[in-house]
Write an enzyme that holds these catalytic residues in place. Sequence first.
Site, PDB file in Angstrom:
ATOM      1  N   TRP A   1       0.868  -1.181   0.000  1.00 56.37           N
ATOM      2  CA  TRP A   1       0.000   0.000   0.000  1.00 56.37           C
ATOM      3  C   TRP A   1       0.909   1.237   0.000  1.00 56.37           C
ATOM      4  O   TRP A   1       1.872   1.300   0.778  1.00 56.37           O
ATOM      5  CB  TRP A   1      -0.915   0.054   1.230  1.00 56.37           C
ATOM      6  CG  TRP A   1      -1.624   1.374   1.269  1.00 56.37           C
ATOM      7  CD1 TRP A   1      -2.639   1.764   0.455  1.00 56.37           C
ATOM      8  CD2 TRP A   1      -1.291   2.505   2.088  1.00 56.37           C
ATOM      9  NE1 TRP A   1      -2.965   3.076   0.726  1.00 56.37           N
ATOM     10  CE2 TRP A   1      -2.161   3.554   1.720  1.00 56.37           C
ATOM     11  CE3 TRP A   1      -0.337   2.743   3.083  1.00 56.37           C
ATOM     12  CZ2 TRP A   1      -2.118   4.823   2.313  1.00 56.37           C
ATOM     13  CZ3 TRP A   1      -0.295   4.004   3.683  1.00 56.37           C
ATOM     14  CH2 TRP A   1      -1.180   5.031   3.300  1.00 56.37           C
TER      15      TRP A   1
ATOM     16  N   GLU B   1      -3.079  -2.950  -2.400  1.00 58.80           N
ATOM     17  CA  GLU B   1      -4.198  -2.295  -1.701  1.00 58.80           C
ATOM     18  C   GLU B   1      -4.485  -0.909  -2.267  1.00 58.80           C
ATOM     19  O   GLU B   1      -3.621  -0.034  -2.263  1.00 58.80           O
ATOM     20  CB  GLU B   1      -3.867  -2.184  -0.206  1.00 58.80           C
ATOM     21  CG  GLU B   1      -4.963  -1.498   0.607  1.00 58.80           C
ATOM     22  CD  GLU B   1      -4.610  -1.373   2.093  1.00 58.80           C
ATOM     23  OE1 GLU B   1      -3.473  -1.729   2.476  1.00 58.80           O
ATOM     24  OE2 GLU B   1      -5.470  -0.911   2.859  1.00 58.80           O
TER      25      GLU B   1
ATOM     26  N   LYS C   1      -6.858   2.763  -2.589  1.00 59.11           N
ATOM     27  CA  LYS C   1      -7.430   3.741  -1.673  1.00 59.11           C
ATOM     28  C   LYS C   1      -8.058   4.872  -2.472  1.00 59.11           C
ATOM     29  O   LYS C   1      -7.609   5.191  -3.570  1.00 59.11           O
ATOM     30  CB  LYS C   1      -6.324   4.267  -0.755  1.00 59.11           C
ATOM     31  CG  LYS C   1      -6.791   5.188   0.330  1.00 59.11           C
ATOM     32  CD  LYS C   1      -5.734   5.292   1.414  1.00 59.11           C
ATOM     33  CE  LYS C   1      -6.118   6.296   2.470  1.00 59.11           C
ATOM     34  NZ  LYS C   1      -5.343   6.141   3.691  1.00 59.11           N
TER      35      LYS C   1
ATOM     36  N   ASP D   1      -9.806  -2.659   1.573  1.00 64.38           N
ATOM     37  CA  ASP D   1      -9.888  -2.070   2.912  1.00 64.38           C
ATOM     38  C   ASP D   1     -11.244  -1.391   3.027  1.00 64.38           C
ATOM     39  O   ASP D   1     -11.613  -0.577   2.166  1.00 64.38           O
ATOM     40  CB  ASP D   1      -8.740  -1.060   3.097  1.00 64.38           C
ATOM     41  CG  ASP D   1      -8.714  -0.431   4.483  1.00 64.38           C
ATOM     42  OD1 ASP D   1      -9.760   0.059   4.928  1.00 64.38           O
ATOM     43  OD2 ASP D   1      -7.630  -0.395   5.109  1.00 64.38           O
TER      44      ASP D   1
ATOM     45  N   HIS E   1     -11.635   2.395   2.349  1.00 64.11           N
ATOM     46  CA  HIS E   1     -10.983   2.987   1.179  1.00 64.11           C
ATOM     47  C   HIS E   1     -11.872   3.220  -0.020  1.00 64.11           C
ATOM     48  O   HIS E   1     -11.403   3.302  -1.157  1.00 64.11           O
ATOM     49  CB  HIS E   1      -9.789   2.122   0.768  1.00 64.11           C
ATOM     50  CG  HIS E   1      -8.662   2.211   1.745  1.00 64.11           C
ATOM     51  ND1 HIS E   1      -7.409   1.736   1.504  1.00 64.11           N
ATOM     52  CD2 HIS E   1      -8.606   2.758   2.978  1.00 64.11           C
ATOM     53  CE1 HIS E   1      -6.627   1.951   2.542  1.00 64.11           C
ATOM     54  NE2 HIS E   1      -7.344   2.574   3.461  1.00 64.11           N
TER      55      HIS E   1
ATOM     56  N   HIS F   1      -8.796  -5.775   4.545  1.00 64.28           N
ATOM     57  CA  HIS F   1      -8.417  -4.954   5.686  1.00 64.28           C
ATOM     58  C   HIS F   1      -9.730  -4.498   6.292  1.00 64.28           C
ATOM     59  O   HIS F   1     -10.345  -3.551   5.807  1.00 64.28           O
ATOM     60  CB  HIS F   1      -7.581  -3.747   5.251  1.00 64.28           C
ATOM     61  CG  HIS F   1      -6.121  -4.040   5.216  1.00 64.28           C
ATOM     62  ND1 HIS F   1      -5.170  -3.076   5.001  1.00 64.28           N
ATOM     63  CD2 HIS F   1      -5.435  -5.206   5.386  1.00 64.28           C
ATOM     64  CE1 HIS F   1      -3.970  -3.626   5.045  1.00 64.28           C
ATOM     65  NE2 HIS F   1      -4.106  -4.920   5.256  1.00 64.28           N
TER      66      HIS F   1
ATOM     67  N   ASP G   1     -12.261   7.734   6.468  1.00 70.21           N
ATOM     68  CA  ASP G   1     -11.411   6.553   6.661  1.00 70.21           C
ATOM     69  C   ASP G   1     -10.687   6.686   8.000  1.00 70.21           C
ATOM     70  O   ASP G   1      -9.471   6.822   8.057  1.00 70.21           O
ATOM     71  CB  ASP G   1     -10.424   6.476   5.483  1.00 70.21           C
ATOM     72  CG  ASP G   1      -9.485   5.285   5.593  1.00 70.21           C
ATOM     73  OD1 ASP G   1      -9.889   4.265   6.175  1.00 70.21           O
ATOM     74  OD2 ASP G   1      -8.357   5.391   5.093  1.00 70.21           O
TER      75      ASP G   1
ATOM     76  N   ASP H   1     -10.387   4.660  10.608  1.00 72.27           N
ATOM     77  CA  ASP H   1      -9.749   3.492  11.223  1.00 72.27           C
ATOM     78  C   ASP H   1     -10.152   3.291  12.688  1.00 72.27           C
ATOM     79  O   ASP H   1      -9.297   3.072  13.549  1.00 72.27           O
ATOM     80  CB  ASP H   1      -8.222   3.571  11.063  1.00 72.27           C
ATOM     81  CG  ASP H   1      -7.794   3.454   9.612  1.00 72.27           C
ATOM     82  OD1 ASP H   1      -7.964   2.372   9.048  1.00 72.27           O
ATOM     83  OD2 ASP H   1      -7.319   4.463   9.035  1.00 72.27           O
TER      84      ASP H   1
ATOM     85  N   ASP I   1      -7.460  -3.803  10.207  1.00 74.98           N
ATOM     86  CA  ASP I   1      -6.643  -2.603  10.005  1.00 74.98           C
ATOM     87  C   ASP I   1      -7.327  -1.402  10.649  1.00 74.98           C
ATOM     88  O   ASP I   1      -8.229  -0.809  10.061  1.00 74.98           O
ATOM     89  CB  ASP I   1      -6.426  -2.366   8.503  1.00 74.98           C
ATOM     90  CG  ASP I   1      -5.536  -1.149   8.253  1.00 74.98           C
ATOM     91  OD1 ASP I   1      -4.935  -0.642   9.211  1.00 74.98           O
ATOM     92  OD2 ASP I   1      -5.449  -0.701   7.084  1.00 74.98           O
TER      93      ASP I   1
HETATM   94  C1  RNT Z   1      -3.821   3.055   4.907  1.00 80.22           C
HETATM   95  C2  RNT Z   1      -3.963   1.613   4.614  1.00 80.22           C
HETATM   96  C3  RNT Z   1      -2.859   0.728   5.133  1.00 80.22           C
HETATM   97  C4  RNT Z   1      -2.422   1.104   6.520  1.00 80.22           C
HETATM   98  C5  RNT Z   1      -1.462   0.122   7.124  1.00 80.22           C
HETATM   99  C6  RNT Z   1      -0.831   0.649   8.356  1.00 80.22           C
HETATM  100  O1  RNT Z   1      -4.931   3.781   4.593  1.00 80.22           O
HETATM  101  O2  RNT Z   1      -5.194   1.157   5.079  1.00 80.22           O
HETATM  102  O3  RNT Z   1      -3.252  -0.594   5.040  1.00 80.22           O
HETATM  103  O4  RNT Z   1      -3.499   1.257   7.370  1.00 80.22           O
HETATM  104  O5  RNT Z   1      -0.545  -0.249   6.182  1.00 80.22           O
HETATM  105 ZN    ZN Z   2      -5.520  -0.958   4.955  1.00 80.52          ZN
END
Ligand code: RNT
Ligand code: ZN
Length: 419
Positions: free
Chosen positions: A185, A226, A228, A259, A262, A286, A294, A296, A326
């Site tokens: 990523w 990955e 985004k 993810d 994302h 993720h 986003d 988290d 994640d």
């Molecule tokens: C970031 C991505 C990625 C990170 C990790 C720490 O937006 O989701 O996966 O969260 O690599």
């Molecule tokens: Zn991620």
Amino acid sequence: MKAVEKAYQLARERYAESGVDTEAALAALRAVALSMHCWQGDDVGGFENAGSLTDGGIMATGNHPGRARTPEELRADLEKAYSLIPGRHRLNLHAIYGEFGGKKVDRDAISFDQFRGWAGWAKEQGLGVDFNPTFFAHPRAAGGFTLTSPDEETRRFWVRHGIACREIGAAFGKTLGKTCITNVWIPDGYKDAPADRMSPRRRLQQSLDEIFAGPLNPRHNMDAVESKLFGIGTESYVAGSHEFYLAYAIENRKAICLDSGHFHPTETISDKLSSVLLFLDDVLLHVSRGVRWDSDHVVVLGDDIRAVADEIVRCDCINRVHIGLDYFDASINRVAAWAIGMRAMLRAMLEALLSPAAKLKELEADGDLTGRLALMEEAKNMPVSAVWDYHCLAAGVPVGAAWLAEARKYEKKVLNKRG
Ligand code: RNT
Ligand code: ZN
């Protein structure tokens, strides 16, 4: 724990009456290994003290005491967390978590040498390991460009990092006898509207080709990419978009990493699974929880992850969808944050495994959409929690909120003593 066992026996009968075998569901659940992300333990800090996290367009907020500061502390915290979670799981490591022994080893020079401590520990704990190159929190990433950098020297630096990480991934896979997923990523993008959207993507394509050029044993390493939609400071354009990586993954036989944070806010990753699984062998998830963006947040048992779990089970792709978590919340006890998210994801998987999937598909095939909706609703009233509690009991981990007392004890005894 008599009540837990009694409740399970009743639940088992109740499910059997509706044609669902709880024992089979539990056997399937025991085989599910979630990849628990090391970075919840220290707010994505890592052990090299190099640069700011927000250079990567991501951010951990909060200052709850007890952040792990060393590999030993992080491993102790991880062990505590795993002891609160039923099942055998995996560890998801980032390259910044190497053991550098006080020496500066730059990202393009790291090797398995910095990860032997992790590998030995993982072996002892019976854990598989997944790996991630770290294309952020580094002076060379501060300009916002890594694999898409127009500066050839910078781009080459990050390509070398990617190559090194794949080799580390393969070494983990070989040492542990469990395939390591190495997930790329990158944060690269623009705050404001770019004039040239294609050139960075062309450079990304070239960089990935260079990183993946070396053949590795697929039993040791699996590559994932990955995408985004946006990040902090890359609101207008992210080079590694979903379309870019999906096309790249299909052409180059890579796994795609989805993810949950994302995509556009009304898009869900659950709906994407059945599409991408028709064209790709493997998908990495993720699982995260975005609140308005986003952000988290810690994963909880909500409709989103229930839908993800349902899709994995209904597509019959439990072995092709690799579930990783994640998120990074620094405002609460970090060990508890792991336990909450992991338990929620597993609980969602159990619910999906107990759902009357065959019956629902049958109703749908018969055009009985009324019956389909009615049965989906009634499935929510079935005693999943009785099966879940029993699963925790049988796995030798705390039942119900009892895990919280364990986490609190650990906080008092260990976390609160950290400076
Ligand atoms: C970031 C991505 C990625 C990170 C990790 C720490 O937006 O989701 O996966 O969260 O690599
Ligand atoms: Zn991620």
